[in-house]
Design a protein around this motif. Sequence first.
Motif, PDB file in Angstrom:
ATOM      1  N   ALA A 214       0.830  -1.209   0.000  1.00 42.17           N
ATOM      2  CA  ALA A 214       0.000   0.000   0.000  1.00 42.17           C
ATOM      3  C   ALA A 214       0.863   1.256   0.000  1.00 42.17           C
ATOM      4  O   ALA A 214       2.003   1.254   0.455  1.00 42.17           O
ATOM      5  N   SER A 215       0.308   2.339  -0.495  1.00 41.80           N
ATOM      6  CA  SER A 215       0.994   3.630  -0.456  1.00 41.80           C
ATOM      7  C   SER A 215       0.381   4.563   0.587  1.00 41.80           C
ATOM      8  O   SER A 215       1.004   5.539   1.000  1.00 41.80           O
ATOM      9  N   LEU A 216      -0.854   4.266   1.027  1.00 44.96           N
ATOM     10  CA  LEU A 216      -1.516   5.053   2.073  1.00 44.96           C
ATOM     11  C   LEU A 216      -2.160   4.095   3.065  1.00 44.96           C
ATOM     12  O   LEU A 216      -3.013   3.284   2.698  1.00 44.96           O
ATOM     13  N   ILE A 217      -1.737   4.184   4.315  1.00 39.11           N
ATOM     14  CA  ILE A 217      -2.296   3.357   5.379  1.00 39.11           C
ATOM     15  C   ILE A 217      -2.935   4.269   6.409  1.00 39.11           C
ATOM     16  O   ILE A 217      -2.289   5.175   6.936  1.00 39.11           O
ATOM     17  N   ARG A 218      -4.232   4.050   6.660  1.00 41.51           N
ATOM     18  CA  ARG A 218      -4.968   4.835   7.658  1.00 41.51           C
ATOM     19  C   ARG A 218      -5.449   3.889   8.753  1.00 41.51           C
ATOM     20  O   ARG A 218      -6.144   2.915   8.452  1.00 41.51           O
ATOM     21  N   ALA A 219      -5.076   4.162   9.998  1.00 41.08           N
ATOM     22  CA  ALA A 219      -5.396   3.250  11.091  1.00 41.08           C
ATOM     23  C   ALA A 219      -6.070   3.986  12.234  1.00 41.08           C
ATOM     24  O   ALA A 219      -5.637   5.069  12.637  1.00 41.08           O
ATOM     25  N   TRP A 220      -7.117   3.373  12.774  1.00 37.38           N
ATOM     26  CA  TRP A 220      -7.816   3.881  13.952  1.00 37.38           C
ATOM     27  C   TRP A 220      -7.706   2.845  15.057  1.00 37.38           C
ATOM     28  O   TRP A 220      -8.012   1.671  14.866  1.00 37.38           O
ATOM     29  N   GLU A 221      -7.230   3.263  16.229  1.00 33.49           N
ATOM     30  CA  GLU A 221      -7.118   2.390  17.396  1.00 33.49           C
ATOM     31  C   GLU A 221      -7.728   3.096  18.604  1.00 33.49           C
ATOM     32  O   GLU A 221      -7.176   4.091  19.080  1.00 33.49           O
ATOM     33  N   PRO A 222      -8.860   2.625  19.103  1.00 37.60           N
ATOM     34  CA  PRO A 222      -9.515   3.330  20.202  1.00 37.60           C
ATOM     35  C   PRO A 222      -8.913   3.079  21.579  1.00 37.60           C
ATOM     36  O   PRO A 222      -9.007   3.935  22.454  1.00 37.60           O
ATOM     37  N   VAL A 223      -8.287   1.908  21.824  1.00 40.37           N
ATOM     38  CA  VAL A 223      -7.905   1.584  23.203  1.00 40.37           C
ATOM     39  C   VAL A 223      -6.461   1.138  23.408  1.00 40.37           C
ATOM     40  O   VAL A 223      -6.015   1.015  24.546  1.00 40.37           O
TER      41      VAL A 223
ATOM     42  N   ARG B 112       5.426   5.984   1.059  1.00 44.24           N
ATOM     43  CA  ARG B 112       4.281   5.488   1.806  1.00 44.24           C
ATOM     44  C   ARG B 112       3.870   6.496   2.865  1.00 44.24           C
ATOM     45  O   ARG B 112       4.700   7.048   3.563  1.00 44.24           O
ATOM     46  N   ARG B 113       2.556   6.736   3.004  1.00 46.01           N
ATOM     47  CA  ARG B 113       2.040   7.665   4.009  1.00 46.01           C
ATOM     48  C   ARG B 113       1.262   6.890   5.065  1.00 46.01           C
ATOM     49  O   ARG B 113       0.504   5.971   4.747  1.00 46.01           O
TER      50      ARG B 113
END
Length: 282
Positions: free
Chosen positions: A110-119, A167-168
């Motif tokens: 991938a060239s763009l990775i977006r991650a959400w981690e709540p805890v 990569r971002r």
Amino acid sequence: MSRHLLGQQAVEALGVRLRDLRRDAGLTGRELAAACEWPSSKVSKLELGRQAPTEADVRDWCLACRVPSEIADLIAAVRFLNAQYMDWRRSLQTGTKRRQQANLAAYERASLIRAWEPVVVPGLLQTAAYARGILSTVIDFHGIPNDLEEGVQARLDAQEALGHKRRRFLFLLGQSALFTNVGGATTMAEQLRHLIQMARSQRISLGVVPMTAPYTVPRNNAFTIYDSDSVTVATYTAELTLRQQHEVAVYEKAFDRLLALAVHGAAARALIEQALVDQEEI
């Protein structure tokens, strides 16, 4: 295949396709069930998405509806559904190392990775001690082979992906992640200092969603988006990989709303620094 809520739309969409084939063939549900030698309730369960079909199911369905030309396409759809669902017991049957290596392979594609981690802190931003605390819990919870040190090293090796200029990475953390006690006070203090350093990095974007932020989107599920091609979502029993465009779009919408709630730069560092102060006072 487990009927998880995540990906359920794909199961329901396949049920609609099966229903349309039955109607086009002029068959009632009872007639189709009799032709396939099934309980009559099975037809309605498949059509309503309450049960995911097997390859044998769609083969029998198409033959009963006299549309054998549809078999290959529908079997491909079933295999796609099965590929979405990776049982943790199967994924982790040899321990944690292989799973960490698979993560690196996904980052490299991938060239763009977006991650959400709540805890918790995302794996790519973890210190060795924090990763050890996370993976030791995974090993204990799932009862898998103990390859803790190999898994920790593989997780640290995966962090090399952060150095690739093409990569971002966009990380969003819930403020609660700064307080979840992983590994004890010393480990947490080290991890928070590392986060402060990473928040200053030019290689990544790190945002924190304050606990006081308005509730404009559900925040309970951690997820990672790879370009706009796929999303991985972890549950207690499995990791789901979603690739249908309408599903990816929902997670992109969720990420955008979380991004609008997050603070960055000095404001994000201030939240992390306050969590560090609170940790050191314990």
